[in-house]
Design a protein around this motif. Structure first.
Motif, PDB file in Angstrom:
ATOM      1  N   ALA A  44      28.510  46.174  52.113  1.00  0.00           N
ATOM      2  CA  ALA A  44      28.396  45.884  50.685  1.00  0.00           C
ATOM      3  C   ALA A  44      29.745  46.184  50.049  1.00  0.00           C
ATOM      4  CB  ALA A  44      27.307  46.725  50.031  1.00  0.00           C
ATOM      5  N   CYS A  45      30.383  45.160  49.526  1.00  0.00           N
ATOM      6  CA  CYS A  45      31.768  45.289  49.054  1.00  0.00           C
ATOM      7  C   CYS A  45      31.878  44.887  47.592  1.00  0.00           C
ATOM      8  CB  CYS A  45      32.675  44.413  49.917  1.00  0.00           C
ATOM      9  SG  CYS A  45      34.427  44.608  49.548  1.00  0.00           S
ATOM     10  N   SER A  46      32.564  45.720  46.814  1.00  0.00           N
ATOM     11  CA  SER A  46      32.794  45.409  45.403  1.00  0.00           C
ATOM     12  C   SER A  46      34.004  44.508  45.208  1.00  0.00           C
ATOM     13  CB  SER A  46      33.002  46.703  44.611  1.00  0.00           C
ATOM     14  OG  SER A  46      34.220  47.333  45.011  1.00  0.00           O
ATOM     15  N   PHE A  47      34.832  44.381  46.244  1.00  0.00           N
ATOM     16  CA  PHE A  47      36.039  43.565  46.214  1.00  0.00           C
ATOM     17  C   PHE A  47      37.048  44.052  45.172  1.00  0.00           C
ATOM     18  CE2 PHE A  47      33.194  40.906  48.608  1.00  0.00           C
ATOM     19  CZ  PHE A  47      34.015  40.324  49.544  1.00  0.00           C
ATOM     20  N   GLN A  48      37.088  45.360  44.960  1.00  0.00           N
ATOM     21  CA  GLN A  48      38.204  45.935  44.208  1.00  0.00           C
ATOM     22  C   GLN A  48      39.470  45.828  45.052  1.00  0.00           C
ATOM     23  OE1 GLN A  48      37.787  49.641  41.900  1.00  0.00           O
ATOM     24  NE2 GLN A  48      39.298  50.511  43.304  1.00  0.00           N
ATOM     25  N   ASP A  49      39.279  45.966  46.346  1.00  0.00           N
ATOM     26  CA  ASP A  49      40.315  45.677  47.333  1.00  0.00           C
ATOM     27  C   ASP A  49      39.586  45.177  48.571  1.00  0.00           C
ATOM     28  OD1 ASP A  49      39.794  47.957  49.295  1.00  0.00           O
ATOM     29  OD2 ASP A  49      40.226  49.119  47.493  1.00  0.00           O
ATOM     30  N   CYS A  50      40.320  44.881  49.639  1.00  0.00           N
ATOM     31  CA  CYS A  50      39.640  44.357  50.834  1.00  0.00           C
ATOM     32  C   CYS A  50      39.955  45.188  52.072  1.00  0.00           C
ATOM     33  CB  CYS A  50      39.986  42.889  51.056  1.00  0.00           C
ATOM     34  SG  CYS A  50      41.725  42.542  51.421  1.00  0.00           S
ATOM     35  N   VAL A  51      40.297  46.460  51.867  1.00  0.00           N
ATOM     36  CA  VAL A  51      40.608  47.327  53.006  1.00  0.00           C
ATOM     37  C   VAL A  51      39.408  47.466  53.926  1.00  0.00           C
ATOM     38  CG1 VAL A  51      41.168  49.691  53.685  1.00  0.00           C
ATOM     39  CG2 VAL A  51      42.451  48.587  51.847  1.00  0.00           C
ATOM     40  N   VAL A  52      38.235  47.760  53.364  1.00  0.00           N
ATOM     41  CA  VAL A  52      37.056  47.951  54.210  1.00  0.00           C
ATOM     42  C   VAL A  52      36.657  46.644  54.892  1.00  0.00           C
ATOM     43  CG1 VAL A  52      35.302  47.576  52.416  1.00  0.00           C
ATOM     44  CG2 VAL A  52      34.821  49.113  54.348  1.00  0.00           C
ATOM     45  N   LEU A  78      36.151  37.087  40.935  1.00  0.00           N
ATOM     46  CA  LEU A  78      35.522  35.978  41.654  1.00  0.00           C
ATOM     47  C   LEU A  78      36.558  35.184  42.449  1.00  0.00           C
ATOM     48  CD1 LEU A  78      33.039  34.744  38.898  1.00  0.00           C
ATOM     49  CD2 LEU A  78      32.621  36.377  40.753  1.00  0.00           C
ATOM     50  N   ALA A  79      37.743  35.015  41.874  1.00  0.00           N
ATOM     51  CA  ALA A  79      38.812  34.316  42.600  1.00  0.00           C
ATOM     52  C   ALA A  79      39.269  35.141  43.801  1.00  0.00           C
ATOM     53  CB  ALA A  79      39.987  34.047  41.664  1.00  0.00           C
ATOM     54  N   TYR A  80      39.324  36.454  43.638  1.00  0.00           N
ATOM     55  CA  TYR A  80      39.735  37.346  44.731  1.00  0.00           C
ATOM     56  C   TYR A  80      38.709  37.320  45.863  1.00  0.00           C
ATOM     57  CZ  TYR A  80      41.351  41.651  47.017  1.00  0.00           C
ATOM     58  OH  TYR A  80      41.810  42.574  47.909  1.00  0.00           O
ATOM     59  N   VAL A  81      37.437  37.301  45.509  1.00  0.00           N
ATOM     60  CA  VAL A  81      36.386  37.202  46.530  1.00  0.00           C
ATOM     61  C   VAL A  81      36.603  35.954  47.385  1.00  0.00           C
ATOM     62  CG1 VAL A  81      33.920  36.817  46.911  1.00  0.00           C
ATOM     63  CG2 VAL A  81      34.657  38.502  45.232  1.00  0.00           C
ATOM     64  N   GLU A  82      36.911  34.852  46.746  1.00  0.00           N
ATOM     65  CA  GLU A  82      37.117  33.605  47.484  1.00  0.00           C
ATOM     66  C   GLU A  82      38.362  33.680  48.358  1.00  0.00           C
ATOM     67  OE1 GLU A  82      36.597  29.770  48.961  1.00  0.00           O
ATOM     68  OE2 GLU A  82      35.243  31.261  48.089  1.00  0.00           O
ATOM     69  N   THR A  83      39.419  34.316  47.857  1.00  0.00           N
ATOM     70  CA  THR A  83      40.629  34.498  48.658  1.00  0.00           C
ATOM     71  C   THR A  83      40.331  35.287  49.928  1.00  0.00           C
ATOM     72  OG1 THR A  83      42.094  34.426  46.730  1.00  0.00           O
ATOM     73  CG2 THR A  83      42.929  35.553  48.688  1.00  0.00           C
ATOM     74  N   ASP A 176      50.914  48.001  54.461  1.00  0.00           N
ATOM     75  CA  ASP A 176      51.257  47.935  55.889  1.00  0.00           C
ATOM     76  C   ASP A 176      50.637  46.713  56.574  1.00  0.00           C
ATOM     77  OD1 ASP A 176      52.661  50.270  55.579  1.00  0.00           O
ATOM     78  OD2 ASP A 176      51.181  51.555  56.566  1.00  0.00           O
ATOM     79  N   HIS A 177      49.486  46.260  56.092  1.00  0.00           N
ATOM     80  CA  HIS A 177      48.775  45.155  56.738  1.00  0.00           C
ATOM     81  C   HIS A 177      48.866  43.853  55.945  1.00  0.00           C
ATOM     82  CE1 HIS A 177      47.101  48.716  58.705  1.00  0.00           C
ATOM     83  NE2 HIS A 177      46.803  47.926  59.708  1.00  0.00           N
ATOM     84  N   GLY A 178      49.668  43.858  54.888  1.00  0.00           N
ATOM     85  CA  GLY A 178      49.876  42.632  54.115  1.00  0.00           C
ATOM     86  C   GLY A 178      48.596  42.066  53.515  1.00  0.00           C
ATOM     87  N   LEU A 179      47.737  42.949  53.018  1.00  0.00           N
ATOM     88  CA  LEU A 179      46.460  42.486  52.476  1.00  0.00           C
ATOM     89  C   LEU A 179      46.630  41.952  51.054  1.00  0.00           C
ATOM     90  CD1 LEU A 179      43.956  45.268  53.623  1.00  0.00           C
ATOM     91  CD2 LEU A 179      44.801  43.264  54.861  1.00  0.00           C
ATOM     92  N   PRO A 180      45.835  40.970  50.675  1.00  0.00           N
ATOM     93  CA  PRO A 180      45.878  40.495  49.292  1.00  0.00           C
ATOM     94  C   PRO A 180      45.374  41.579  48.345  1.00  0.00           C
ATOM     95  CG  PRO A 180      44.042  39.494  50.472  1.00  0.00           C
ATOM     96  CD  PRO A 180      44.861  40.219  51.491  1.00  0.00           C
ATOM     97  N   VAL A 181      46.020  41.704  47.202  1.00  0.00           N
ATOM     98  CA  VAL A 181      45.672  42.719  46.209  1.00  0.00           C
ATOM     99  C   VAL A 181      44.958  42.048  45.048  1.00  0.00           C
ATOM    100  CG1 VAL A 181      46.612  44.449  44.623  1.00  0.00           C
ATOM    101  CG2 VAL A 181      47.623  44.150  46.897  1.00  0.00           C
ATOM    102  N   HIS A 182      43.943  42.713  44.532  1.00  0.00           N
ATOM    103  CA  HIS A 182      43.212  42.184  43.380  1.00  0.00           C
ATOM    104  C   HIS A 182      44.202  41.925  42.243  1.00  0.00           C
ATOM    105  CE1 HIS A 182      40.345  41.770  40.140  1.00  0.00           C
ATOM    106  NE2 HIS A 182      39.318  41.972  40.943  1.00  0.00           N
ATOM    107  N   PRO A 183      44.162  40.742  41.632  1.00  0.00           N
ATOM    108  CA  PRO A 183      45.162  40.407  40.608  1.00  0.00           C
ATOM    109  C   PRO A 183      45.150  41.315  39.388  1.00  0.00           C
ATOM    110  CG  PRO A 183      43.432  38.727  40.727  1.00  0.00           C
ATOM    111  CD  PRO A 183      43.261  39.610  41.913  1.00  0.00           C
TER     112      PRO A 183
END
Length: 225
Positions: A44-52, A78-83, A176-183
């Motif tokens: 269950a993810c809130s998508f504040q970030d995508c580390v988990v 919502l756009a970040y979730v899609e990314t 370190d892992h080049g993850l997308p960051v919430h805008p």
């Protein structure tokens, strides 16, 4: 023939496992839970970030990822979730509230109950466990969060692989892992919930000070049920 461990796990087993995994890598915590639940596990993810999400994908790329769409999220969320969905080819499960939530818009007494707590409970009815992104540093209410525990209210295993992480750990992993960051992070939002009840925070404020600002509310109920 090998025998399977009994289900559900006992309090003694979970206490021993929580202690053993306290300093384990987050992927190790997830891997243990995946095996112990025989794969009946969701994130269950809130998508504040995508580390988990990134960590779960290393253990089980096909694990369902649940997003609780309250109807009041920022468009940027919502756009970040899609990314993130596209990056990991997620098995994304999006919940939406039923008509019983209509009289309770964002910020009202039963909003979180009807738009988050009850939808998640429905998803978990067919599962043995859920993974969260909880960290002990998030709030005083989370300061004693174990890495694994029994969620008695829902009758499932609750897995908190990031429990021991700090906000700095999250930022370092993202970089370190080049993850997308919430805008919205660049706009000062360090804890991101629903748009009507979330504001940016100053550098000297606690990150969650912008959640339900002006009220005494500190939790939506997902982790109090």
């Amino acid at each position: 023939m090998a025998t399977r461990d009994p289900w559900p796990p006992s309090e003694t087993e979970l206490a021993e496992v929580a202690a053993a995994l306290e300093r384990a890598p987050a992927t190790g915590v997830i891997a243990w839970a995946h095996e112990r639940t025989e794969g009946r596990l969701v994130l269950a993810c809130s998508f504040q970030d995508c580390v988990v999400v990134d960590l779960v994908s290393q253990v089980d790329p096909a694990m369902p990822v649940v997003f609780l769409d309250t109807g009041f999220h920022f468009p940027e969320t919502l756009a970040y979730v899609e990314t993130v969905r596209q990056r990991y080819d997620l098995r994304l499960v999006v919940t939406t509230p039923g008509p019983e939530a209509d009289p309770w818009p964002c910020g009202t007494e039963r909003c979180c109950e009807l738009r988050k707590v009850e939808p998640l409970a429905r998803v978990l009815q067919d599962q043995r466990g859920w993974v969260t992104g909880l960290k002990r540093v998030d709030a005083p209410t989370r300061a004693t969060t174990p890495v694994v525990a029994w969620d008695a209210a829902r009758g499932v295993l609750k897995v908190n692989p990031l429990a021991t992480w700090t906000d700095e750990d999250i930022a370092r992993y993202q970089q370190d892992h080049g993850l997308p960051v919430h805008p919205l992070v660049a706009a000062g939002y360090r804890s991101i919930g629903c748009a009507p009840t979330t504001r940016p925070t100053a550098p000297d404020e606690h990150p969650r000070a912008g959640r339900w600002a002006g009220t005494d509310k500190v939790e939506c109920g997902l982790h109090l049920a």
